[in-house]
Design an enzyme around this catalytic site. Sequence first.
Site, PDB file in Angstrom:
ATOM      1  N   ARG A  95     -10.729   4.544   9.461  1.00  0.00           N
ATOM      2  CA  ARG A  95     -10.546   3.218  10.275  1.00  0.00           C
ATOM      3  C   ARG A  95     -11.586   2.572  10.890  1.00  0.00           C
ATOM      4  NH1 ARG A  95      -5.428   1.069  11.790  1.00  0.00           N
ATOM      5  NH2 ARG A  95      -3.956   2.884  10.901  1.00  0.00           N
TER       6      ARG A  95
ATOM      7  N   ARG B 271      10.670 -12.396   5.256  1.00  0.00           N
ATOM      8  CA  ARG B 271      11.919 -11.853   5.525  1.00  0.00           C
ATOM      9  C   ARG B 271      12.841 -12.227   6.560  1.00  0.00           C
ATOM     10  NH1 ARG B 271      11.092  -5.769   6.723  1.00  0.00           N
ATOM     11  NH2 ARG B 271      11.012  -6.387   8.911  1.00  0.00           N
TER      12      ARG B 271
ATOM     13  N   LYS C 175       0.805  -1.251  -0.115  1.00  0.00           N
ATOM     14  CA  LYS C 175      -0.045  -0.150  -0.187  1.00  0.00           C
ATOM     15  C   LYS C 175       1.000   1.270   0.130  1.00  0.00           C
ATOM     16  CE  LYS C 175      -2.398   0.300   3.500  1.00  0.00           C
ATOM     17  NZ  LYS C 175      -2.319   1.734   4.452  1.00  0.00           N
TER      18      LYS C 175
ATOM     19  N   ARG D 231      12.509 -12.572  12.555  1.00  0.00           N
ATOM     20  CA  ARG D 231      12.346 -11.580  13.563  1.00  0.00           C
ATOM     21  C   ARG D 231      11.072 -12.286  13.960  1.00  0.00           C
ATOM     22  NH1 ARG D 231      13.230  -5.528  12.256  1.00  0.00           N
ATOM     23  NH2 ARG D 231      11.027  -5.829  11.657  1.00  0.00           N
TER      24      ARG D 231
ATOM     25  N   ARG E 201      -1.888 -10.037  13.080  1.00  0.00           N
ATOM     26  CA  ARG E 201      -2.055  -8.781  12.353  1.00  0.00           C
ATOM     27  C   ARG E 201      -3.032  -8.727  11.397  1.00  0.00           C
ATOM     28  NH1 ARG E 201       3.654  -7.704  10.541  1.00  0.00           N
ATOM     29  NH2 ARG E 201       2.545  -6.128   9.252  1.00  0.00           N
TER      30      ARG E 201
END
Length: 217
Positions: A88, A127, A13, A160, A171
């Site tokens: 939101r 990642r 985004k 991580r 999330r």
Amino acid sequence: MILLLFGPPGCGKGTQAAHLAERFQIPAISTGEIFRAECKAGTELGRLACQIMTSGGLVGDDIVNGMVASRIARPDCAGGFLLDGYPRTVPQAIGFQALLRERGLPDPTVIHLAVAEDALVERLTARRQCPKCLRIYNVMSQPPLETGRCDDDGEELITREDDQEAVIRQRLAAYRELTGPVLGWYGTGAVRTVDGALPPGEVTRAIENMLLATAAK
Ligand SMILES: [Zn+2]
């Protein structure tokens, strides 16, 4: 041109917001940036938001709406603007709609970058980080020369905490719960869904074509 850009974490985004801002010469505004700017400027709303955020609270809809209202009144927004991450909540969407009406501005174009959850998980769990020099790799798009080892110091790369699958799924679920009702409020007829799984350049083109087609109508 008033654009509202929605999309889950990892959908690209931010990249799209930057491209669209450049292409249409409008500012890309995120509420996070507004908060920081207002805090720094020490406005009444900014001070209030600062206090709430430092104490770990959530800034209320009225404050968020007030800060967006003052931000989009600035001269750089005269030719339009893009909002990233706002509204939101449904009360924010209602407040924003009332504001647009009050100022005689057109309805926003709501863009939803949709990416299947498994594809996002695959992207986000790709990642890796070097624990020694903190360099970030991506096993899909920016892999190290030798699998699992840092190019700079040969250290073994780690995943991580934030990039663990369970954390990412949490999330994504939080995003769905938050954004679902907002997109629902705008209605399926008004929300332009763009396939965010395409390569970034193609996503940009798809959004541009959709906007030009909408403008031509
Ligand atoms: Zn390293």
